[in-house]
Design a protein around this motif. Structure first.
Motif, short mmCIF file in Angstrom:
data_model
loop_
_atom_site.label_atom_id
_atom_site.label_comp_id
_atom_site.label_asym_id
_atom_site.label_seq_id
_atom_site.Cartn_x
_atom_site.Cartn_y
_atom_site.Cartn_z
N UNK A 188 95.83 -42.51 -37.60
CA UNK A 188 96.45 -43.78 -37.96
C UNK A 188 95.87 -44.27 -39.29
N UNK A 189 96.71 -44.91 -40.09
CA UNK A 189 96.28 -45.44 -41.38
C UNK A 189 96.73 -46.90 -41.50
N UNK A 190 95.80 -47.76 -41.87
CA UNK A 190 96.11 -49.16 -42.16
C UNK A 190 95.70 -49.46 -43.59
N UNK A 191 96.60 -50.02 -44.37
CA UNK A 191 96.31 -50.30 -45.78
C UNK A 191 95.43 -51.54 -45.91
N UNK A 192 94.20 -51.34 -46.35
CA UNK A 192 93.25 -52.44 -46.47
C UNK A 192 93.02 -52.89 -47.92
N UNK A 206 99.66 -41.83 -36.58
CA UNK A 206 99.49 -40.39 -36.81
C UNK A 206 100.81 -39.69 -36.56
N UNK A 207 101.11 -38.69 -37.39
CA UNK A 207 102.37 -37.97 -37.25
C UNK A 207 103.09 -37.85 -38.58
N UNK A 208 104.31 -37.36 -38.54
CA UNK A 208 105.07 -37.11 -39.77
C UNK A 208 105.94 -38.30 -40.13
N UNK A 209 105.87 -38.70 -41.40
CA UNK A 209 106.64 -39.83 -41.90
C UNK A 209 107.39 -39.41 -43.17
N UNK A 210 108.64 -39.88 -43.31
CA UNK A 210 109.39 -39.71 -44.54
C UNK A 210 109.00 -40.86 -45.47
N UNK A 211 108.42 -40.52 -46.62
CA UNK A 211 107.83 -41.55 -47.49
C UNK A 211 108.35 -41.44 -48.92
#
Length: 336
Positions: A188-192, A206-211
Motif C-alpha cells: 500500500x502507498x499513501x502520498x505524504x 497493493x496490486x496493479x493500477x492503470x496510472x
C-alpha cells in the motif's frame, strides 16, 4: 519489293546496336555497382549498430581500470532529480545503476539510496543527494551530472559508460506519451509529500493500477509511508520501469518510438547516449524483450547512522551501505 539493306547500312546499324548494348551493359554495371555499394553500406551500418560491435571498447566515467566489460555489455546510471522548473540545480532524488547485457538480454538494476554516504572529490564525505547539487552550483549543470556519476562509480568500483537524467516533468511526460502504464505496487502507498497539494493523503492499495504520468511520478517520489522508506521507494521505481518497458514494447507503441526519440529533450534532462547508441540498444531489445523475466532487481542493505557531513560541516542522517554485500553484488552482476 522488300528494301535491301546495303552493307554500309548494315555496318551502321550494327555499330549503333553495339553501342546501345554497350550502353545498356554499362548502365547495368553502374546499377549493379550502386546496388552492391548500397547493400555494403547497409551491411556496414548494420554491422556498426549490431550491439556486440557497437557496445565495445566504450569510454567510461570513473570506475576501476581493472574492471573490463565484455562487448555487448555496458553500465548506465539513471538519475532522477527534484529540480523544479526554472531551477539551475537539483538534488539527486533517485539513482539506478543498470548493467545491460545485450548478449544474454538481461538487465540487472541496483538502486542506491539518496542518503548514501559517498566521497566527493575536493570536499570529503557527504550524502549522494548533495553531490550533484553542490557541483552544479559551483561548476555548472554538466559537471554536476558527471560528478554524480563519478561518485556512484567510485562507490561501486565499476565503470559507468552512460547516464540519463530525468526529473518530475520528464517522467510525467514520458508516461503520458505512451498512454499511461500499468504499475504493480508491492504494498500500500499513501502520498505524504506529493508534488501537487491536491494529491496529499491519496492512497493506493497493493496490486496493479492503470496510472497516468502524474500519478506515476507522485508514487515513485513517495518515501515516508513505505516499508523501509528508501528501500521501499526502490521497489516502486522498479515497478515503474517495468511498467514503462512493457508499454513501450507493445505493438501499438512501436510506431511511436521515432516520435518519442525525436522528443527526448522533453523527458530527458541530459544524456550522453547518441542516437546510434539508442538505435543499437533498440535493435537488441525489440524482438526479444520480456521485462518481468529479463529485468533483475538487486538491493544492498545499509544502516542508518548520524555522520559528519564535510559539505554541510555538520552531523546528519546518512545511509552506510554494507561494504561486503555491495562488493559481492557488484562483482556478481555489474562487473563483467
Amino acid at each position: 519489293m522488300a528494301h535491301r539493306i546495303s552493307d554500309q547500312e548494315s555496318r551502321t546499324i550494327y555499330r549503333k546496336t553495339k553501342k546501345r548494348h554497350r550502353g545498356l551493359r554499362i548502365t547495368l554495371l553502374v546499377l549493379a555497382f550502386l546496388l552492391v555499394a548500397a547493400t555494403a553500406f547497409g551491411a556496414y551500418e548494420y554491422y556498426k549498430l549490431n550491439p556486440q560491435h557497437h557496445f565495445s571498447n566504450l569510454k567510461s566515467i570513473g570506475g576501476s581500470s581493472n574492471v573490463k566489460l565484455k562487448a555487448g555489455v555496458f553500465n548506465m546510471l539513471l538519475i532522477g532529480t527534484d529540480a523544479r522548473k526554472g531551477d539551475p540545480a537539483g538534488h539527486t532524488d533517485s539513482m539506478v545503476l543498470i548493467h545491460a547485457d545485450l548478449n544474454n538480454h538481461t538487465y540487472d538494476m541496483l538502486s542506491i539510496p539518496r542518503d548514501t554516504r559517498v566521497y566527493m572529490q575536493g570536499y570529503g564525505y557527504t550524502k549522494l543527494t548533495s553531490v550533484q547539487f553542490v557541483s552544479q552550483v559551483k561548476n555548472g549543470t554538466q559537471q554536476g551530472i558527471v560528478d554524480a556519476v563519478k561518485a556512484v562509480s567510485n562507490l561501486t568500483g565499476v565503470p559507468i559508460n552512460y547516464y540519463a537524467e530525468t526529473n518530475f516533468w520528464g517522467l510525467q511526460y514520458m508516461v503520458d506519451a505512451i498512454g499511461g502504464i500499468n504499475m504493480t505496487l508491492p504494498f500500500n502507498v499513501t502520498l505524504t509529500h506529493p508534488w501537487y497539494a491536491e494529491d496529499q493523503g491519496m492512497s493506493f492499495t497493493a496490486g496493479t493500477h492503470a496510472l497516468n504520468g502524474k500519478m506515476v511520478t507522485e508514487i515513485v517520489h513517495e518515501r515516508y509511508s513505505l516499508p523501509g522508506t528508501d528501500y521501499g521507494r526502490q521497489q516502486l521505481q522498479e515497478a515503474a520501469l517495468i511498467g514503462i518497458a512493457q508499454k513501450v514494447m507493445q505493438p501499438a507503441n512501436i510506431t511511436k518510438l521515432p516520435a518519442l526519440a525525436g522528443s527526448l529533450s522533453k523527458f530527458l534532462v541530459a544524456t550522453n547516449m547518441s542516437q546510434e547508441d539508442m538505435i543499437s540498444f533498440g535493435l537488441s531489445a525489440k524482438s526479444n524483450f520480456h521485462p518481468q523475466q529479463q529485468i533483475h532487481y538487486r538491493q544492498v542493505k545499509g544502516t542508518d547512522a548520524v555522520m559528519y557531513d564535510d559539505v554541510l560541516q555538520a552531523n546528519n542522517d546518512q545511509v552506510i551501505l554494507d561494504p561486503v554485500e555491495l562488493k559481492n553484488v557488484v562483482k556478481t552482476y555489474f562487473a563483467n
